[in-house]
Design an enzyme around this catalytic site. Structure first.
Site, PDB file in Angstrom:
ATOM      1  CB  THR A 109      -0.933  -0.049   1.197  1.00 23.71           C
ATOM      2  OG1 THR A 109      -1.469   1.266   1.424  1.00 23.71           O
ATOM      3  CG2 THR A 109      -0.152  -0.451   2.465  1.00 23.71           C
TER       4      THR A 109
ATOM      5  CD  GLU B 263      -2.401   5.256   4.532  1.00 25.96           C
ATOM      6  OE1 GLU B 263      -1.799   5.655   5.660  1.00 25.96           O
ATOM      7  OE2 GLU B 263      -2.902   5.834   3.809  1.00 25.96           O
TER       8      GLU B 263
ATOM      9  CE1 TYR C 276      -4.005  -1.698   5.657  1.00 28.90           C
ATOM     10  CE2 TYR C 276      -3.089   0.388   5.074  1.00 28.90           C
ATOM     11  CZ  TYR C 276      -3.641  -0.962   4.869  1.00 28.90           C
ATOM     12  OH  TYR C 276      -3.814  -1.140   3.501  1.00 28.90           O
TER      13      TYR C 276
ATOM     14  CE  LYS D 231      -2.217  -4.176   3.963  1.00 22.95           C
ATOM     15  NZ  LYS D 231      -2.675  -5.210   2.929  1.00 22.95           N
TER      16      LYS D 231
END
Ligand code: NDP
Ligand code: GDP
Length: 377
Positions: free
Chosen positions: A159, A161, A183, A187
């Site tokens: 991601t 992110e 999160y 990840k």
């Protein structure tokens, strides 16, 4: 002799098709998808079935209905002999992952399952780490336990992110990571364990570093879908005011259908590599709101912290959008803008749906869905 006797059965566990050559094995085209009930999982299932794959999905046992996004595919199965199968399982349960991989003997695995909400990850940080980080490890280890590491191609849902507090703009495959949420940190582990297993065990495993992608099937608590549902409900007189958090955040928003095609493309290359998928454009949350209400011809009056006084312009027929600090995050990712040049150059991948088309499709779908009481998720 002793060590061979101990190791051999473990290595071969679940490799029922060892009599097939690699070419024969891969020609079967069998996909296993975690997160099949999610936004991307549902589009990917449709895409792979169209390509002639047999598709297996892992679903979680739930006391409430969680198959709304794939119900239409599953129903058709009985009528048309569609090759779509569901298995109960969870990324926190290694044993079930081994059993499913062993039973399905997949040629491609798409690991889309995750606790995917950034804000929720601050409230459920350990669980998010368990599913998003260790879940990825468990699935990779299930492949090895079944002796399929030379035969299965693995896609990991990484991601944007990961970039978090961005080191450069636009962000590309070589941009350093600086995640800003549990999160993102979970990840990051997922990203690196995929790279590590690729390098350690010569597995065909890829990270797709995907920037935000949306659709009418996006979960309702992500900002785009929250906005387009509010446009529909306000349009139909069912809601008065929309409450949001940081409207200055900028995101690179594309359409999920374009992005799942890129996932598949990553697994069809000669060599496993990591790719950014993005549109190369960024927009603020504020501009998404304005564009979305523009579809129904409404203008906005902003209320709350740092914007207008509450009630100002309230009589003018404008829609009230109010800032509620409840939706602020402990740490924020202010700007995401991806550079998809590598994906274009090496795979010929490009987004097809632009920002205006995305917003319009989501608003129209939510109005139609609201009228029929039939919206995804
Ligand atoms: P969704 O939230 O729509 O779907 C997540 C899926 O994961 C659901 O099927 C959910 O099941 C499943 N899941 C959750 N927890 C577990 C668990 N413990 N074990 C097994 N499955 C679980 O996400 P998207 O489809 O939008 O995203 C797909 C993937 O891509 C995710 O990994 C996400 O983090 C990542 N990603 C998404 C981006 C986006 O913009 N959409 C951007 C970059 C990456 P259930 O339906 O039962 O809840
Ligand atoms: P994310 O990029 O994966 O965190 O996707 P989201 O759709 O959840 O959030 C995108 C951006 O919108 C983030 O910067 C949020 O802080 C911002 N945002 C502003 N208001 C809201 C809101 O009410 N809900 C959500 N989910 N995000 C909001």
């Amino acid at each position: 002799i002793m060590s061979e006797a101990v190791l051999a059965p473990v290595k071969l566990l679940g490799n029922h098709m060892s009599h097939l050559s690699l070419e024969e094995y891969r020609a079967r085209k069998v996909a296993l998808i975690t997160g099949v009930t999610g936004q991307d999982g549902s589009y990917l299932t449709e895409f792979l079935l169209d390509k002639g794959y047999e598709v297996h999905g892992i679903i979680r046992r739930s006391s409430s209905f969680n198959t709304g996004r794939i119900e239409h595919i599953y129903k058709d199965r009985h009528d048309q002999g569609v090759k779509f199968f569901l298995h109960h399982g969870d990324l926190t349960d290694s044993t079930c992952l081994v059993h499913i991989v062993s039973q399905v003997q997949p040629t491609e695995i798409y690991n889309l399952g995750a606790q995917s909400h950034v804000k929720v990850s601050f409230d459920m940080s350990e669980y998010t780490g368990d599913v998003d980080a260790l879940g990825t490890l468990r699935l990779l280890d299930a492949i090895r336990t079944c002796g399929l590491q030379d035969r299965v191609r693995f896609y990991q849902a990484s991601t944007s992110e990961l970039y978090g507090k961005v080191a450069e703009t636009p962000q590309k495959e070589t941009t350093p990571f600086y995640p800003r949420s549990p999160y993102g940190v979970a990840k990051l582990y997922g990203y690196w364990i995929v790279v590590n297993y690729r390098e350690s065990y010569d597995m065909y495993a890829c990270n797709g570093i995907l920037f935000n992608h949306e659709s009418p099937r996006r979960g309702r608590t992500f900002v785009t879908r929250k906005i387009t549902r509010a446009v529909a409900d306000i349009h139909l007189g069912r809601q008065e005011c929309l409450y949001l958090g940081n409207i200055d955040a900028k995101r690179d928003w594309g359409h999920a259908r374009d992005y799942i095609e890129g996932m598949w493309m990553m697994l069809q290359q000669d060599q496993p590599e990591d790719f950014v998928l993005a549109t190369g454009e960024t927009h603020t949350v504020r501009s998404f709101v304005e564009k979305a209400f523009g579809v129904t011809g409404r203008k906005i009056v902003w209320e709350g912290e740092g914007v207008n006084e509450v009630g100002k312009d309230a009589e003018s027929g404008k829609v009230r959008v109010r800032i509620d600090p409840k939706y602020f995050r402990p740490a924020e990712v202010e700007l995401l803008l991806g550079d998809p040049a590598k994906a274009k150059e090496k795979m010929g991948w490009e987004r097809k749906v632009n920002f205006d088309e995305l917003v319009t499709e989501m608003v129209v779908a939510d109005i139609e869905g609201s009228l029929k009481n039939d919206t995804y998720n």
